[in-house]
Design an enzyme around this catalytic site. Structure first.
Site, short mmCIF file in Angstrom:
data_model
loop_
_atom_site.label_atom_id
_atom_site.label_comp_id
_atom_site.label_asym_id
_atom_site.label_seq_id
_atom_site.Cartn_x
_atom_site.Cartn_y
_atom_site.Cartn_z
N THR A 107 0.88 -1.06 -0.04
CA THR A 107 -0.05 -0.09 -0.01
C THR A 107 0.80 1.23 -0.07
OG1 THR A 107 -1.33 -1.36 1.32
CG2 THR A 107 -1.87 1.08 1.30
N GLY A 108 0.54 2.05 -0.89
CA GLY A 108 1.31 3.19 -0.87
C GLY A 108 2.52 3.33 -1.83
N CYS A 109 2.49 2.18 -2.60
CA CYS A 109 3.56 1.94 -3.91
C CYS A 109 3.16 2.82 -5.07
CB CYS A 109 3.88 0.61 -3.99
SG CYS A 109 5.38 0.02 -4.50
N VAL A 110 3.71 4.00 -5.10
CA VAL A 110 3.23 4.99 -6.50
C VAL A 110 4.43 4.88 -7.29
CG1 VAL A 110 1.57 6.36 -5.43
CG2 VAL A 110 4.02 6.71 -5.12
#
Lengths: 110, 135, 100
Positions: A107-110
């Site tokens: 989560t939060g891997c952009v």
């Protein structure tokens, strides 16, 4: 998608992340790593085990920035930096290590 | 990188019954990568997201409440809970999960993330924000 | 008749509408976010206390548990049932009215 290992079929998503977290075992991690031409050393395992503990506690896979900081705190400053983690996991420490650890994509891997 | 802006994520829905709470939490975790000045506000039924003791083993849903405890790692350190909303729901601060963050500047001292604020205080906080997201 | 309510009373008028229309002797089952209506000491507790004189009110246990609401925090007189209790209530009543 799926792969077979020791007579058992493992379902994955299109990026190779395990569909069912509870399917995971050490051999699965080893198999996934081999597919990427990566031999798992004790240093890889430190990170993989850390990620599994993190997921167990928070129910999310940490973003790379969070992982780096947390590893530094747990395993020492020499390991809590992106250079060290990228050497172990060249495809991106959070993404690649999470995959071997059987976790969903961070989560939060952009 | 442009200067830091003040982001507030407003949470007004209970967990599980609708997808707002989970979606909102995921956006906060993803948005944390942009290193802005982030806070969250819990208003109305949103305060139920922080209720202690959630256990979904009998209902077949994913219990995502432990992820709120990771917010500190993502440098989301200010969770404003509207006091009036808690009171209307028969809850007190003791009903909420104890959420903390570690202050690097202060020898990793654990500090509470949840701050109870009055409706009037929250109104002032809203005015201070550059960007407000609603879930 | 069995009435089910699946919305939080703080967010929707469903529970109020249901309690206003349910005949004396009806069964009312709170499910999903409806179980927040069973909490003691809330702004709506008096409405439920009043209703309990006329109707039976139940709350679904697994939904209470998911939301971290223990039985000792519920309004006295509200009964907790499991999925099996839900089925029994549905079959014991000739009609089921879902207040969505």
């Amino acid at each position: 998608m799926a792969f077979e290992l020791n007579g058992k079929t493992y379902e994955t998503d299109e990026e190779g992340y395990l569909a069912d977290l509870s399917d995971w075992n050490n051999d699965v991690a080893g198999y996934m790593a081999k597919e990427d031409d990566c031999d798992l050393s004790e240093y890889h395992w430190e990170v993989i085990n850390f990620l599994r503990e993190y997921y167990d506690e928070y129910q999310i896979a940490p973003a790379v920035r969070v992982l780096t900081k947390a590893i530094g705190k747990k395993l020492g400053k020499d390991k809590g930096n992106s250079k060290y983690l990228y050497e172990l996991f060249p495809y991106g420490p959070a993404k690649q290590a999470c995959k071997y650890a059987g976790l969903p994509k961070p989560t939060g891997c952009v | 990188m442009s200067q830091t802006r003040k982001f507030m994520y407003i949470n007004r829905h209970a967990p599980y019954g609708t997808v707002y709470a989970l979606e909102g939490l995921e956006v906060v975790l993803i948005g944390a990568a942009f290193e802005q000045d982030v806070c969250m506000a819990f208003i109305g039924d949103g305060v139920f997201q922080l209720k202690q003791g959630q256990d979904t083993t009998d209902s077949g849903m994913k219990n995502f409440s432990p992820a709120y405890r990771a917010l500190g790692d993502y440098e989301v350190n200010r969770l404003y809970v509207e006091r009036e909303s808690l009171e209307e729901r028969g809850l007190t601060e003791a009903d909420l999960m104890p959420l903390t963050w570690e202050d690097e500047e202060d020898d990793w001292a654990e500090k509470p993330s949840i701050q109870l604020v009055s409706r009037a205080q929250l109104s002032g906080l809203l005015e201070e924000q550059d960007v407000i997201f609603n879930f | 008749m069995l009435h089910t309510v699946n919305k939080s009373p703080f967010d929707s008028q469903s529970l109020k509408t249901c309690l206003g229309l349910a005949r004396s002797g009806s069964d009312i089952l709170l499910i999903e976010d409806g179980v927040y209506g069973a909490l003691v000491g809330t702004a709506h507790a008096a409405m439920l206390d009043q209703a309990l004189k006329e109707v039976s009110i139940y709350a679904l246990g697994p939904d209470l548990k998911a939301r971290g609401l223990p039985e000792d925090r519920l309004i006295r007189g509200i009964k907790v049932v499991g999925f099996d209790g839900f089925v029994e209530l549905a079959s014991a009543n000739d009609k089921v009215q879902s207040w969505l």
